[in-house]
Design a protein around this motif. Structure first.
Motif, PDB file in Angstrom:
ATOM      1  N   VAL A 164     -13.490 107.602 149.610  1.00  0.00           N
ATOM      2  CA  VAL A 164     -14.390 106.503 149.238  1.00  0.00           C
ATOM      3  C   VAL A 164     -13.593 105.265 148.852  1.00  0.00           C
ATOM      4  O   VAL A 164     -13.808 104.164 149.375  1.00  0.00           O
ATOM      5  N   ARG A 165     -12.623 105.436 147.976  1.00  0.00           N
ATOM      6  CA  ARG A 165     -11.944 104.274 147.391  1.00  0.00           C
ATOM      7  C   ARG A 165     -10.927 103.616 148.323  1.00  0.00           C
ATOM      8  O   ARG A 165     -10.434 102.532 148.023  1.00  0.00           O
ATOM      9  N   SER A 166     -10.606 104.257 149.435  1.00  0.00           N
ATOM     10  CA  SER A 166      -9.706 103.624 150.405  1.00  0.00           C
ATOM     11  C   SER A 166     -10.465 102.805 151.443  1.00  0.00           C
ATOM     12  O   SER A 166      -9.846 102.179 152.316  1.00  0.00           O
ATOM     13  N   LEU A 167     -11.794 102.791 151.343  1.00  0.00           N
ATOM     14  CA  LEU A 167     -12.594 101.948 152.234  1.00  0.00           C
ATOM     15  C   LEU A 167     -12.492 100.483 151.802  1.00  0.00           C
ATOM     16  O   LEU A 167     -12.369 100.199 150.599  1.00  0.00           O
ATOM     17  N   PRO A 168     -12.529  99.551 152.738  1.00  0.00           N
ATOM     18  CA  PRO A 168     -12.425  98.130 152.386  1.00  0.00           C
ATOM     19  C   PRO A 168     -13.476  97.722 151.358  1.00  0.00           C
ATOM     20  O   PRO A 168     -14.659  98.002 151.511  1.00  0.00           O
ATOM     21  N   GLY A 169     -13.013  97.074 150.292  1.00  0.00           N
ATOM     22  CA  GLY A 169     -13.911  96.572 149.262  1.00  0.00           C
ATOM     23  C   GLY A 169     -14.298  97.576 148.198  1.00  0.00           C
ATOM     24  O   GLY A 169     -14.975  97.229 147.226  1.00  0.00           O
ATOM     25  N   LEU A 170     -13.865  98.831 148.335  1.00  0.00           N
ATOM     26  CA  LEU A 170     -14.274  99.862 147.365  1.00  0.00           C
ATOM     27  C   LEU A 170     -13.105 100.379 146.533  1.00  0.00           C
ATOM     28  O   LEU A 170     -13.233 101.376 145.829  1.00  0.00           O
ATOM     29  N   GLN A 171     -11.968  99.688 146.587  1.00  0.00           N
ATOM     30  CA  GLN A 171     -10.778 100.184 145.900  1.00  0.00           C
ATOM     31  C   GLN A 171     -10.943 100.276 144.391  1.00  0.00           C
ATOM     32  O   GLN A 171     -10.329 101.132 143.740  1.00  0.00           O
ATOM     33  N   GLU A 172     -11.772  99.413 143.819  1.00  0.00           N
ATOM     34  CA  GLU A 172     -11.922  99.382 142.364  1.00  0.00           C
ATOM     35  C   GLU A 172     -13.096 100.227 141.863  1.00  0.00           C
ATOM     36  O   GLU A 172     -13.355 100.256 140.654  1.00  0.00           O
ATOM     37  N   VAL A 173     -13.800 100.888 142.757  1.00  0.00           N
ATOM     38  CA  VAL A 173     -14.908 101.745 142.328  1.00  0.00           C
ATOM     39  C   VAL A 173     -14.340 102.906 141.515  1.00  0.00           C
ATOM     40  O   VAL A 173     -13.424 103.608 141.958  1.00  0.00           O
ATOM     41  N   ASN A 174     -14.874 103.119 140.331  1.00  0.00           N
ATOM     42  CA  ASN A 174     -14.272 104.051 139.375  1.00  0.00           C
ATOM     43  C   ASN A 174     -14.678 105.504 139.648  1.00  0.00           C
ATOM     44  O   ASN A 174     -15.285 106.183 138.814  1.00  0.00           O
ATOM     45  N   ILE A 175     -14.341 105.978 140.830  1.00  0.00           N
ATOM     46  CA  ILE A 175     -14.546 107.384 141.176  1.00  0.00           C
ATOM     47  C   ILE A 175     -13.195 108.079 141.055  1.00  0.00           C
ATOM     48  O   ILE A 175     -12.206 107.649 141.659  1.00  0.00           O
ATOM     49  N   GLY A 176     -13.145 109.132 140.261  1.00  0.00           N
ATOM     50  CA  GLY A 176     -11.879 109.805 139.999  1.00  0.00           C
ATOM     51  C   GLY A 176     -12.026 111.301 139.954  1.00  0.00           C
ATOM     52  O   GLY A 176     -13.079 111.858 140.297  1.00  0.00           O
ATOM     53  N   VAL A 177     -10.964 111.965 139.510  1.00  0.00           N
ATOM     54  CA  VAL A 177     -10.942 113.427 139.486  1.00  0.00           C
ATOM     55  C   VAL A 177     -10.766 113.932 138.059  1.00  0.00           C
ATOM     56  O   VAL A 177      -9.976 113.402 137.283  1.00  0.00           O
ATOM     57  N   LYS A 178     -11.537 114.939 137.738  1.00  0.00           N
ATOM     58  CA  LYS A 178     -11.438 115.632 136.446  1.00  0.00           C
ATOM     59  C   LYS A 178     -10.760 116.976 136.676  1.00  0.00           C
ATOM     60  O   LYS A 178     -11.127 117.703 137.605  1.00  0.00           O
ATOM     61  N   TRP A 179      -9.782 117.289 135.843  1.00  0.00           N
ATOM     62  CA  TRP A 179      -9.096 118.567 135.958  1.00  0.00           C
ATOM     63  C   TRP A 179     -10.071 119.703 135.651  1.00  0.00           C
ATOM     64  O   TRP A 179     -10.841 119.599 134.702  1.00  0.00           O
ATOM     65  N   PRO A 180     -10.075 120.783 136.442  1.00  0.00           N
ATOM     66  CA  PRO A 180      -9.202 120.948 137.598  1.00  0.00           C
ATOM     67  C   PRO A 180      -9.855 120.650 138.951  1.00  0.00           C
ATOM     68  O   PRO A 180      -9.142 120.557 139.944  1.00  0.00           O
ATOM     69  N   ASN A 181     -11.188 120.520 139.023  1.00  0.00           N
ATOM     70  CA  ASN A 181     -11.782 120.561 140.365  1.00  0.00           C
ATOM     71  C   ASN A 181     -13.018 119.698 140.554  1.00  0.00           C
ATOM     72  O   ASN A 181     -13.787 119.909 141.485  1.00  0.00           O
ATOM     73  N   ASP A 182     -13.223 118.705 139.708  1.00  0.00           N
ATOM     74  CA  ASP A 182     -14.455 117.917 139.787  1.00  0.00           C
ATOM     75  C   ASP A 182     -14.185 116.477 140.198  1.00  0.00           C
ATOM     76  O   ASP A 182     -13.109 115.931 139.935  1.00  0.00           O
ATOM     77  N   ILE A 183     -15.200 115.861 140.813  1.00  0.00           N
ATOM     78  CA  ILE A 183     -15.168 114.442 141.160  1.00  0.00           C
ATOM     79  C   ILE A 183     -16.164 113.737 140.247  1.00  0.00           C
ATOM     80  O   ILE A 183     -17.326 114.145 140.146  1.00  0.00           O
ATOM     81  N   TYR A 184     -15.717 112.681 139.568  1.00  0.00           N
ATOM     82  CA  TYR A 184     -16.522 111.999 138.556  1.00  0.00           C
ATOM     83  C   TYR A 184     -16.619 110.504 138.839  1.00  0.00           C
ATOM     84  O   TYR A 184     -15.731 109.922 139.475  1.00  0.00           O
ATOM     85  N   PHE A 185     -17.710 109.912 138.346  1.00  0.00           N
ATOM     86  CA  PHE A 185     -17.782 108.469 138.197  1.00  0.00           C
ATOM     87  C   PHE A 185     -17.559 108.179 136.724  1.00  0.00           C
ATOM     88  O   PHE A 185     -18.334 108.610 135.865  1.00  0.00           O
ATOM     89  N   GLY A 186     -16.498 107.442 136.406  1.00  0.00           N
ATOM     90  CA  GLY A 186     -16.125 107.259 135.017  1.00  0.00           C
ATOM     91  C   GLY A 186     -15.737 108.591 134.419  1.00  0.00           C
ATOM     92  O   GLY A 186     -15.128 109.440 135.073  1.00  0.00           O
ATOM     93  N   SER A 187     -16.117 108.796 133.182  1.00  0.00           N
ATOM     94  CA  SER A 187     -15.794 110.062 132.511  1.00  0.00           C
ATOM     95  C   SER A 187     -17.037 110.836 132.109  1.00  0.00           C
ATOM     96  O   SER A 187     -16.938 111.833 131.384  1.00  0.00           O
ATOM     97  N   GLU A 188     -18.190 110.398 132.587  1.00  0.00           N
ATOM     98  CA  GLU A 188     -19.432 111.030 132.136  1.00  0.00           C
ATOM     99  C   GLU A 188     -20.305 111.572 133.255  1.00  0.00           C
ATOM    100  O   GLU A 188     -21.086 112.495 133.040  1.00  0.00           O
ATOM    101  N   ILE A 189     -20.198 111.029 134.461  1.00  0.00           N
ATOM    102  CA  ILE A 189     -21.132 111.390 135.531  1.00  0.00           C
ATOM    103  C   ILE A 189     -20.418 112.204 136.598  1.00  0.00           C
ATOM    104  O   ILE A 189     -19.534 111.703 137.290  1.00  0.00           O
TER     105      ILE A 189
END
Length: 348
Positions: free
Chosen positions: A176-201
């Protein structure tokens, strides 16, 4: 008994022959294509490598191959356009509705070729599987797949198998974040196996199951991430619109294909160069930098140790520094991370 239809996509005739050769060698019985392949569902498997046609010729052992008109809720053309991998994703079995993609190839992996990869994709699951036996809600609009790969046990990745779930989580975030214009979208990874938006969703997760056979680990890498389903929870497209005022609309086909492409590149780099390159990308996306947590090593005890998260090791174990200055590692399969309480607790 109603038949659930699944379609086999391959990017070449050679791969189609490879798939059926593997199936014929592995399956113990063959009636309707797919009987024995799916333990809970009966499938009629058809084949296509023509993305814009609805007429798909059903594969049969006999020469009486009758064309059928079948409509699937999956855009194979979009999938192909986003797939730039060398091997991952080029043999795909898709079904509109399935129990779970995690069991599609059960019973067939003992003859799994080392240079082979297949992926099962579903529009909807009725028995989606999460980590530790948890159920995963699988509505339409959730990108769901299970990739099966063979990993030599003596390879760099074969010596660090728990990190597979981290590689996959990063591949999803980067897709998602390597798409043009989406580099700053706060989608990340939570240890050990989850994908999150921010730290809550929570947007999705990864589950890996493995079988050891001879000198290989046959890994089934399952993934589900909410892309365009606003219910029962938040999805990526909703975040792009409401939080970033973006008009981008991502599809499940696009995200799955991009994730498979990126995952293949990450695994290839890990096998050739070790974990360093991957860890640099991992820390770019993970949500725990400098986090103060409590560690409960015995879930039956009330004792909790203060700790500072400092990273992961080459196997994906979490490294934390305790108050006394000592550094300890935590097994991803033996611990769970409760973000709401900043608590890492042993499962047993």
């Amino acid at each position: 008994m109603p038949t659930n239809r699944a379609v086999l996509f391959t990017s070449s005739e050679k791969l189609r022959q490879t798939f059926f050769s593997w199936f014929d060698e592995s399956a113990s019985r063959f009636s309707v294509m797919g009987l024995g392949l799916w333990p809970e569902d009966v499938f009629e498997l058809t084949y296509t490598d023509k993305f814009n046609e609805e007429v798909i010729a059903a594969y049969s052992r006999s020469e009486n191959c009758v064309p059928k008109t079948i409509k699937y809720q999956f855009d194979f053309h979009s999938y192909q356009q986003s797939l730039t991998s060398k091997a991952f994703g080029h043999i795909a079995v898709y079904a509109d509705i399935i129990g779970t993609t995690m069991t599609v190839f059960d019973g067939l992996t003992l003859r799994y070729p080392e240079s082979f990869s297949v992926v099962a994709i579903a529009r909807q699951q009725t028995k989606g599987q999460g980590r530790s036996g948890n159920k995963w809600l699988s509505p339409v609009g959730c990108a769901m797949f299970t990739l099966v790969v063979a990993i030599p046990m003596k390879s760099k990745l074969g010596q660090s198998l728990p990190i597979l779930q981290h590689l996959t989580s990063v591949a999803v975030a980067h897709s998602v974040r390597s798409l043009p214009g989406l580099q700053e979208v706060n989608i990340g990874v939570k240890w050990p196996n989850d994908i999150y938006f921010g730290s809550e969703i929570k947007l999705g997760g990864v589950v890996v199951k493995s079988t050891m056979f001879k000198n290989n680990c046959i890994a089934s890498i399952g993934c589900g991430v909410n892309i365009c389903n606003e219910k029962p929870t938040v999805c990526v497209n909703q975040i792009l619109k409401e939080n970033y005022n973006k008009s981008d609309v991502l599809s499940c086909e696009q995200v799955i294909a991009r994730t498979l492409t990126i995952l293949e590149a990450l695994i290839d780099d890990f096998q050739q160069n070790g974990p360093q390159g991957f860890l640099e990308m991992y820390y770019k996306y993970w949500i725990h930098s400098g986090a103060n947590v409590k560690v409960q090593r015995d879930r039956h005890s009330s004792e909790k140790l203060n700790a500072l998260v400092i990273g992961i090791d080459e196997c994906g174990y979490l490294r934390v520094r305790l108050d006394d200055g000592s550094i300890t590692t935590l097994n991803p399969d033996g611990n769970s991370f409760d973000l709401t309480k900043n608590l890492i607790i042993a499962k047993s």
